[in-house]
Design an enzyme around this catalytic site. Structure first.
Site, PDB file in Angstrom:
ATOM      1  N   ARG A  42      71.906 151.048  59.750  1.00 10.51           N
ATOM      2  CA  ARG A  42      71.866 150.599  58.352  1.00 10.51           C
ATOM      3  C   ARG A  42      70.884 151.416  57.512  1.00 10.51           C
ATOM      4  NH1 ARG A  42      72.229 144.003  58.724  1.00 10.51           N
ATOM      5  NH2 ARG A  42      74.496 143.884  58.474  1.00 10.51           N
TER       6      ARG A  42
ATOM      7  N   GLY B 193      79.557 143.762  62.672  1.00 13.46           N
ATOM      8  CA  GLY B 193      79.110 142.734  63.602  1.00 13.46           C
ATOM      9  C   GLY B 193      79.128 143.183  65.048  1.00 13.46           C
TER      10      GLY B 193
ATOM     11  N   LYS C  56      85.335 132.118  68.604  1.00 10.64           N
ATOM     12  CA  LYS C  56      86.014 130.970  68.009  1.00 10.64           C
ATOM     13  C   LYS C  56      87.123 131.312  67.033  1.00 10.64           C
ATOM     14  CE  LYS C  56      81.814 128.182  67.827  1.00 10.64           C
ATOM     15  NZ  LYS C  56      80.881 127.814  66.749  1.00 10.64           N
TER      16      LYS C  56
ATOM     17  N   GLY D  19      79.248 139.752  58.396  1.00  5.08           N
ATOM     18  CA  GLY D  19      79.781 138.663  57.566  1.00  5.08           C
ATOM     19  C   GLY D  19      80.368 139.167  56.256  1.00  5.08           C
TER      20      GLY D  19
HETATM   21  C1  3PG Z   1      73.490 140.486  58.202  1.00 11.55           C
HETATM   22  O1  3PG Z   1      72.915 141.128  59.081  1.00 11.55           O
HETATM   23  O2  3PG Z   1      74.442 139.729  58.443  1.00 11.55           O
HETATM   24  C2  3PG Z   1      73.062 140.696  56.775  1.00 11.55           C
HETATM   25  O3  3PG Z   1      71.932 141.511  56.705  1.00 11.55           O
HETATM   26  C3  3PG Z   1      72.824 139.378  56.090  1.00 11.55           C
HETATM   27  O4  3PG Z   1      71.877 138.627  56.808  1.00 11.55           O
HETATM   28  P1  3PG Z   1      72.080 137.066  56.954  1.00 11.55           P
HETATM   29  O5  3PG Z   1      73.311 136.838  57.768  1.00 11.55           O
HETATM   30  O6  3PG Z   1      70.826 136.566  57.607  1.00 11.55           O
HETATM   31  O7  3PG Z   1      72.238 136.510  55.555  1.00 11.55           O
HETATM   32 MG    MG Z   2      74.853 137.649  59.074  1.00 11.36          MG
END
Ligand code: 3PG
Ligand code: MG
Length: 405
Positions: free
Chosen positions: A32, A360, A203, A383
């Site tokens: 990142r 993710g 899930k 997310g």
């Molecule tokens: C992440 O890693 O999903 C983003 O940086 C957002 O973080 P968060 O899910 O804690 O809001």
């Molecule tokens: Mg997150």
């Protein structure tokens, strides 16, 4: 990124430097940070004074026993040395977000230099989207640039609310944001066919929005991970002790029915690697995914599923992967996810396919397979990417585009 006159100006950039750290606070994956460099470098080349802000972890939810914030664990100071190395110039640090030090150091920051503010989530107003905090942050800069794609699904003070304090000429997206949205739109809007989505994870409930959105758009959806067993259970299969969401059986059936109506083929993993406990030391065997014996649980897709899924991927022109095929953190159950990564790499190099890993856990899986450079694009958003592909509006984007927060 919009071309503006940044010469000598203070430019406030929201990045997502929420990177994983080990227990000694060493960065274990700087993807990142690296992804944000083009925007930062471009601003420095334009002779801007660059003020960076980001969150790191969830300090408000992981407070110390005495109720205070664990500043030692969550300080962004841990990133300063590495960021200096990446940029090849010193990076200054403010030990607060909108306090005296942040204000003074921002005001005094020379053009061509970089200042990193402390973790925005140390401020209780950040996650609440507090407008007072947003206004105080906004006062630090002449321009606001949002390059934090990974946090674009949060309507927080520094990611969304802040944008209202800058007019159209003084706010915009960074390069990473543009790149993420451009690639995501390639699978969302007009994917070259055949289009295959690989959807995994524990899930069904986490992926309903995504699956619904993919129906009718994809030619194939390959389902793996724990969620596959909810589908098999819904079809009347024997799934042993595998993960199952009993309250989602009807929904799983509904998704399968809709897929048929909409001409999307959903493929479930024919066979599974099953284990007698949730452990890398467990005994394992291969079983048909709808005939898993009692006392055994499916923890990865099996060899037949791997062969079938790989074939489908390799004959596709667009592939999007979100969610691992098994418990890839344990070596014994990583083969399914590694095979998907390999098939995607082959589809890219040999088939000329557009392949994207949707953020993710699947990103960790492809890194583990050592194939991160062999797919077209890996998203920095977990997310955020999921919500974007579900068709939701992301607050971090809406705010800049002037649609409010
Ligand atoms: C992440 O890693 O999903 C983003 O940086 C957002 O973080 P968060 O899910 O804690 O809001
Ligand atoms: Mg997150």
């Amino acid at each position: 990124m919009m071309k503006k006159d940044y010469n000598g100006k203070k430019v406030l950039v929201r990045v997502d430097f929420n990177v994983p750290l080990d227990k000694d606070h060493n960065i274990t994956d700087d993807t990142r940070m690296v992804a944000a460099l083009p925007t930062i470098r471009n601003l420095l080349d334009d002779n801007a004074a660059v003020i960076l802000m980001s969150h790191l972890g969830r300090p408000q939810k992981k407070k110390k026993e005495d109720g205070s914030i664990d500043t030692e664990k969550f300080t962004l100071y841990h990133l300063v040395d590495h960021l200096s190395e990446l940029l090849d110039q010193p990076v200054d640090f403010a030990h607060d977000v909108v306090g005296e030090e942040a204000k003074r150091k921002s005001a005094e920051l020379p053009a061509g230099q970089v200042l990193l503010l402390e973790n925005t989530r140390f401020e209780p107003g950040e996650e609440k989207g507090d407008s007072n905090l947003a206004r105080r942050l906004a006062e630090l800069g002449d321009f606001y640039i949002n390059d934090a794609f990974g946090t674009a699904h949060r309507a927080h003070a520094s990611t969304a609310v802040i944008a209202q304090y800058f007019d159209k000429e003084h706010k915009g997206f960074g390069f990473l944001m543009g790149k993420e949205l451009g690639f995501a739109d390639r699978v969302k809007e007009n994917p070259e066919k055949p289009y295959t989505a690989v959807v995994g994870g524990a899930k069904v409930s986490d992926k309903i929005g995504l699956l619904e959105n993919l129906l009718g758009k994809c030619d194939n959806i390959l389902v793996g991970g724990g969620m596959a067993y909810t589908f098999y259970k819904a079809l009347g299969g024997e799934i042993g002790d595998s993960l199952v969401e009993m309250d989602k059986l009807d929904l799983a059936k509904e998704i399968l029915d809709k897929a048929t109506q909409k001409n999307t083929r959903i493929l479930l993993p024919q066979d599974s690697v099953v284990a007698d406990s949730f452990s890398n030391e467990a005994n394992t065997q291969t079983a048909a995914s709808d005939q898993i014996p009692d006392g055994w649980m499916g923890l990865d897709i099996g060899p037949k599923a791997i062969a079938k899924f790989s074939d489908v991927i390799k004959s596709s022109k667009t592939v999007m992967w979100n969610g691992p095929m098994g418990v890839f953190e344990m070596e014994k159950f990583a083969q399914g996810s590694i095979a998907i990564a390999k098939a995607m790499a082959e589809a890219t190099s040999e088939g000329g396919a557009f392949t994207m890993v949707g953020g993710g856990d699947s990103v960790s899986a492809i890194n583990q397979a050592g194939l991160a450079d062999s797919v077209t694009f890996i998203s920095t958003g977990g997310g955020a990417m999921l919500e974007y592909l579900e068709g939701k509006n992301l607050p971090g984007i809406e705010a800049i585009e002037g649609k409010g927060v």
